[in-house]
Every structure is written in structure tokens, then in C-alpha cells.
Design a protein around this motif. Structure first.
Motif, PDB file in Angstrom:
ATOM      1  N   GLN A  77      73.817  -4.847-128.707  1.00  0.00           N
ATOM      2  CA  GLN A  77      73.677  -3.409-128.491  1.00  0.00           C
ATOM      3  C   GLN A  77      74.827  -2.881-127.640  1.00  0.00           C
ATOM      4  O   GLN A  77      75.364  -1.798-127.918  1.00  0.00           O
ATOM      5  CB  GLN A  77      72.343  -3.102-127.810  1.00  0.00           C
ATOM      6  CG  GLN A  77      71.146  -3.346-128.680  1.00  0.00           C
ATOM      7  CD  GLN A  77      69.829  -3.267-127.916  1.00  0.00           C
ATOM      8  OE1 GLN A  77      69.809  -3.196-126.693  1.00  0.00           O
ATOM      9  NE2 GLN A  77      68.729  -3.295-128.650  1.00  0.00           N
ATOM     10  N   ARG A  78      75.205  -3.628-126.616  1.00  0.00           N
ATOM     11  CA  ARG A  78      76.313  -3.191-125.750  1.00  0.00           C
ATOM     12  C   ARG A  78      77.624  -3.145-126.537  1.00  0.00           C
ATOM     13  O   ARG A  78      78.402  -2.209-126.384  1.00  0.00           O
ATOM     14  CB  ARG A  78      76.485  -4.130-124.550  1.00  0.00           C
ATOM     15  CG  ARG A  78      75.331  -4.165-123.576  1.00  0.00           C
ATOM     16  CD  ARG A  78      75.111  -2.820-122.914  1.00  0.00           C
ATOM     17  NE  ARG A  78      73.805  -2.667-122.316  1.00  0.00           N
ATOM     18  CZ  ARG A  78      72.647  -2.508-122.959  1.00  0.00           C
ATOM     19  NH1 ARG A  78      72.593  -2.509-124.256  1.00  0.00           N
ATOM     20  NH2 ARG A  78      71.520  -2.331-122.302  1.00  0.00           N
ATOM     21  N   ARG A  79      77.866  -4.150-127.378  1.00  0.00           N
ATOM     22  CA  ARG A  79      79.109  -4.166-128.169  1.00  0.00           C
ATOM     23  C   ARG A  79      79.168  -2.964-129.107  1.00  0.00           C
ATOM     24  O   ARG A  79      80.227  -2.336-129.268  1.00  0.00           O
ATOM     25  CB  ARG A  79      79.209  -5.463-128.972  1.00  0.00           C
ATOM     26  CG  ARG A  79      79.531  -6.669-128.129  1.00  0.00           C
ATOM     27  CD  ARG A  79      79.709  -7.925-128.969  1.00  0.00           C
ATOM     28  NE  ARG A  79      79.991  -9.072-128.135  1.00  0.00           N
ATOM     29  CZ  ARG A  79      79.108 -10.040-127.889  1.00  0.00           C
ATOM     30  NH1 ARG A  79      77.904 -10.027-128.437  1.00  0.00           N
ATOM     31  NH2 ARG A  79      79.440 -11.045-127.107  1.00  0.00           N
ATOM     32  N   GLU A  80      78.046  -2.638-129.729  1.00  0.00           N
ATOM     33  CA  GLU A  80      78.003  -1.483-130.625  1.00  0.00           C
ATOM     34  C   GLU A  80      78.221  -0.191-129.835  1.00  0.00           C
ATOM     35  O   GLU A  80      78.959   0.696-130.284  1.00  0.00           O
ATOM     36  CB  GLU A  80      76.650  -1.440-131.363  1.00  0.00           C
ATOM     37  CG  GLU A  80      76.487  -0.281-132.310  1.00  0.00           C
ATOM     38  CD  GLU A  80      77.458  -0.283-133.480  1.00  0.00           C
ATOM     39  OE1 GLU A  80      77.588   0.776-134.127  1.00  0.00           O
ATOM     40  OE2 GLU A  80      78.099  -1.326-133.763  1.00  0.00           O
ATOM     41  N   SER A  81      77.615  -0.083-128.673  1.00  0.00           N
ATOM     42  CA  SER A  81      77.807   1.106-127.831  1.00  0.00           C
ATOM     43  C   SER A  81      79.266   1.244-127.417  1.00  0.00           C
ATOM     44  O   SER A  81      79.822   2.353-127.435  1.00  0.00           O
ATOM     45  CB  SER A  81      76.935   1.021-126.577  1.00  0.00           C
ATOM     46  OG  SER A  81      75.583   1.050-126.910  1.00  0.00           O
TER      47      SER A  81
END
Length: 147
Positions: free
Chosen positions: A59-63
Motif C-alpha cells: 500500500q505504501r509503495r502504491e501511495s
């Protein structure tokens, strides 16, 4: 020391040192673990906690990707710091070369012929790479090897 104990120890240490970012990240992980335990009605083991942390990393990488597209460097920096803290709780990540070697070995052992066997190769690989490599990277390497 189990991952759950390590999270609790790190939580206490970050409270004492007043490290607010680390404190919020650990609380987020513990909250996600607790929610999953309520859903599944059993206490999670380290493997399942690692899955949760991996999901949070994804999720952090996508954000980060989306915030970069939107030119929001302040949010990119925050997400990158959170990602770095989350990665501390995961096992040592595999390099691309190590992953390629693991994929070659799995393909040879399973006798996979082409892209139609990708699901079988991914299923065989999953237990060995869970939490140690990004799923998209694993998928890309498998596709390359089977092509």
C-alpha cells in the motif's frame, strides 16, 4: 523472539523515545493484526503477521507512486519513511538475482514448460518468498523465465 513480541517491545521503546512516526506505524500494524485476528477468530502466527506487514508495504509503495504523479513530495517523503519502518519488521528481502535463481530452481523441479504453468510455479514459490519479495516482482521474474 516472536514478531508480536518484537512489535510490543518496539512500541514501548518508541513511546519512551517519543518517536511519533515509528509509534504510529507500529500502532497501525498492531491494529491491522488485531482486526485480522477478530475476523479469523484465532491468534495470528509470525507468517500471518508478515503477510499483513507485506500488504501494508505494498500500500505504501502504491501511495508513493501516486503521490509522485501528483507532485506531492511532502506526502512521498512521509510514505517512504513509513515504508522504511515497515521493512524493518520483514525478513531480509531477496535480491533480484536471488529471486531469479529461486525461480529457475522451482521451474526445473516442477517441470514447467511455458506460460500456461505460471500458476503452478507461483504456487510452489509462494511459501519461500512470502514477505521476502514483492509479489509483482516475483510474477515478473516468473513470466520472464517461462517466456
Amino acid at each position: 523472539m516472536s514478531l508480536r513480541e518484537r512489535l510490543n517491545d518496539e512500541l514501548k521503546a518508541s513511546m519512551k523515545s517519543k518517536d511519533n512516526l515509528k509509534l504510529s506505524v507500529i500502532r497501525m500494524v498492531r491494529s491491522s493484526v488485531k482486526n485480522r485476528e477478530i475476523d479469523q477468530q484465532h491468534e495470528l502466527d509470525d507468517r500471518e503477521i508478515i503477510e499483513i506487514i507485506s500488504t501494508l508495504c505494498k500500500q505504501r509503495r502504491e501511495s508513493i507512486r501516486l503521490f509522485k504523479e501528483a507532485s506531492r513530495q511532502d506526502l512521498v517523503d512521509k510514505e517512504e519513511k513509513e515504508l522504511a519502518l515497515l521493512l524493518e519488521f520483514l525478513p531480509q528481502q531477496l535480491t533480484r538475482e536471488e529471486l531469479e535463481e529461486l525461480v529457475r530452481k522451482t521451474i526445473a523441479e516442477g517441470g514447467a514448460q511455458g506460460s500456461k504453468d505460471m500458476g503452478r510455479v507461483m504456487k510452489a514459490l509462494q511459501p519461500g518468498v512470502a514477505g521476502r519479495a514483492d509479489g509483482k516482482l516475483v510474477s515478473d521474474v516468473v513470466k520472464e523465465q517461462l517466456a
